[in-house]
Design a protein around this motif. Structure first.
Motif, PDB file in Angstrom:
ATOM      1  N   ALA A   1     -16.270 -23.998  19.608  1.00 24.86           N
ATOM      2  CA  ALA A   1     -15.838 -25.166  18.836  1.00 24.86           C
ATOM      3  C   ALA A   1     -17.032 -25.879  18.214  1.00 24.86           C
ATOM      4  CB  ALA A   1     -15.054 -26.115  19.728  1.00 24.86           C
ATOM      5  N   MET A   2     -18.148 -25.938  18.933  1.00 27.18           N
ATOM      6  CA  MET A   2     -19.362 -26.555  18.389  1.00 27.18           C
ATOM      7  C   MET A   2     -19.888 -25.761  17.193  1.00 27.18           C
ATOM      8  SD  MET A   2     -21.359 -27.546  21.918  1.00 27.18           S
ATOM      9  CE  MET A   2     -22.891 -27.932  21.129  1.00 27.18           C
ATOM     10  N   ALA A   3     -19.864 -24.426  17.301  1.00 25.17           N
ATOM     11  CA  ALA A   3     -20.352 -23.578  16.209  1.00 25.17           C
ATOM     12  C   ALA A   3     -19.466 -23.737  14.975  1.00 25.17           C
ATOM     13  CB  ALA A   3     -20.400 -22.123  16.661  1.00 25.17           C
ATOM     14  N   ILE A   4     -18.153 -23.770  15.171  1.00 21.28           N
ATOM     15  CA  ILE A   4     -17.225 -23.923  14.041  1.00 21.28           C
ATOM     16  C   ILE A   4     -17.413 -25.290  13.396  1.00 21.28           C
ATOM     17  CG2 ILE A   4     -14.782 -24.082  13.414  1.00 21.28           C
ATOM     18  CD1 ILE A   4     -14.266 -21.920  15.584  1.00 21.28           C
ATOM     19  N   ALA A   5     -17.552 -26.335  14.196  1.00 20.86           N
ATOM     20  CA  ALA A   5     -17.770 -27.679  13.651  1.00 20.86           C
ATOM     21  C   ALA A   5     -19.087 -27.742  12.877  1.00 20.86           C
ATOM     22  CB  ALA A   5     -17.764 -28.700  14.778  1.00 20.86           C
ATOM     23  N   TYR A   6     -20.110 -27.096  13.388  1.00 17.59           N
ATOM     24  CA  TYR A   6     -21.400 -27.077  12.696  1.00 17.59           C
ATOM     25  C   TYR A   6     -21.275 -26.360  11.354  1.00 17.59           C
ATOM     26  CZ  TYR A   6     -26.372 -26.333  11.794  1.00 17.59           C
ATOM     27  OH  TYR A   6     -27.623 -26.320  11.210  1.00 17.59           O
TER      28      TYR A   6
ATOM     29  N   GLN B   1     -24.633 -22.400   6.898  1.00 18.47           N
ATOM     30  CA  GLN B   1     -24.909 -21.268   7.780  1.00 18.47           C
ATOM     31  C   GLN B   1     -25.488 -21.752   9.098  1.00 18.47           C
ATOM     32  OE1 GLN B   1     -27.636 -18.977   5.426  1.00 18.47           O
ATOM     33  NE2 GLN B   1     -29.419 -20.135   6.085  1.00 18.47           N
ATOM     34  N   LEU B   2     -25.465 -20.865  10.081  1.00 14.37           N
ATOM     35  CA  LEU B   2     -25.965 -21.166  11.423  1.00 14.37           C
ATOM     36  C   LEU B   2     -26.840 -20.005  11.865  1.00 14.37           C
ATOM     37  CD1 LEU B   2     -25.833 -22.832  14.115  1.00 14.37           C
ATOM     38  CD2 LEU B   2     -23.793 -21.514  14.676  1.00 14.37           C
ATOM     39  N   THR B   3     -28.013 -20.303  12.412  1.00 11.54           N
ATOM     40  CA  THR B   3     -28.879 -19.256  12.958  1.00 11.54           C
ATOM     41  C   THR B   3     -28.806 -19.294  14.480  1.00 11.54           C
ATOM     42  OG1 THR B   3     -30.823 -20.691  13.053  1.00 11.54           O
ATOM     43  CG2 THR B   3     -30.470 -19.454  11.006  1.00 11.54           C
ATOM     44  N   ALA B   4     -29.264 -18.235  15.096  1.00  9.78           N
ATOM     45  CA  ALA B   4     -29.260 -18.162  16.560  1.00  9.78           C
ATOM     46  C   ALA B   4     -30.177 -19.231  17.156  1.00  9.78           C
ATOM     47  CB  ALA B   4     -29.697 -16.780  17.020  1.00  9.78           C
TER      48      ALA B   4
ATOM     49  N   THR C   1     -30.359 -12.702  11.053  1.00 12.86           N
ATOM     50  CA  THR C   1     -28.908 -12.744  10.945  1.00 12.86           C
ATOM     51  C   THR C   1     -28.485 -14.202  10.887  1.00 12.86           C
ATOM     52  OG1 THR C   1     -28.759 -10.734  12.276  1.00 12.86           O
ATOM     53  CG2 THR C   1     -26.749 -12.023  12.013  1.00 12.86           C
ATOM     54  N   VAL C   2     -27.631 -14.527   9.919  1.00 17.86           N
ATOM     55  CA  VAL C   2     -27.059 -15.863   9.836  1.00 17.86           C
ATOM     56  C   VAL C   2     -25.554 -15.741  10.023  1.00 17.86           C
ATOM     57  CG1 VAL C   2     -28.881 -16.836   8.399  1.00 17.86           C
ATOM     58  CG2 VAL C   2     -26.911 -15.769   7.316  1.00 17.86           C
ATOM     59  N   TYR C   3     -24.944 -16.790  10.498  1.00 23.30           N
ATOM     60  CA  TYR C   3     -23.518 -16.792  10.788  1.00 23.30           C
ATOM     61  C   TYR C   3     -22.854 -17.831   9.884  1.00 23.30           C
ATOM     62  CZ  TYR C   3     -25.339 -14.206  14.677  1.00 23.30           C
ATOM     63  OH  TYR C   3     -25.997 -13.247  15.433  1.00 23.30           O
TER      64      TYR C   3
END
Length: 121
Positions: free
Chosen positions: A62-67, A73-76, A114-116
């Motif tokens: 849920a934190m990743a989706i909210a971010y 994008q989100l990195t590791a 890799t980015v998400y």
């Protein structure tokens, strides 16, 4: 010839004297340390720290989706800082989220990292 034999004999005797002194010194050294008591010191940490993760996996998703809703994008590394995971654990978890087709997160290669991102509808 006689002078040459005398020189060879002298060198041989000198070599034997030097080798004999070295050998007796080594024997004395080994004998000297044989009877000494040996103490072994074991150093252990006084406090063992166990880090327990603060969030469950569903909370971290849920934190990743909210971010990702607020950022492109989100990195590791960013995910690891948010969730208090190690970078390797954060990357493995994000890859697991991306592999699950029911999650809206996908993984993209951006050069070497890799980015998400969120799936486009």
């Amino acid at each position: 010839m006689n002078a040459m034999n005398t020189l060879k004999t002298g060198i041989l005797i000198a070599g034997l004297v030097v080798a004999g002194n070295t050998a007796s010194a080594q024997r004395w050294h080994r004998h000297f340390h044989r009877h000494r008591p040996v103490a072994t010191v074991v150093v252990r940490p006084s406090v063992a720290v166990r880090v327990v993760n603060r969030f469950t996996q569903s909370e971290r998703l849920a934190m990743a989706i909210a971010y990702l809703k607020a950022n492109p994008q989100l990195t590791a590394k960013e995910y690891a800082q948010m969730t208090y995971l190690s970078k390797a654990a954060a990357e493995a978890e994000l890859n697991a989220f991306a592999a699950d087709k029911s999650n809206p997160i996908i993984a993209l290669q951006d050069g070497r990292k890799t980015v998400y991102v969120l799936k486009s509808r």
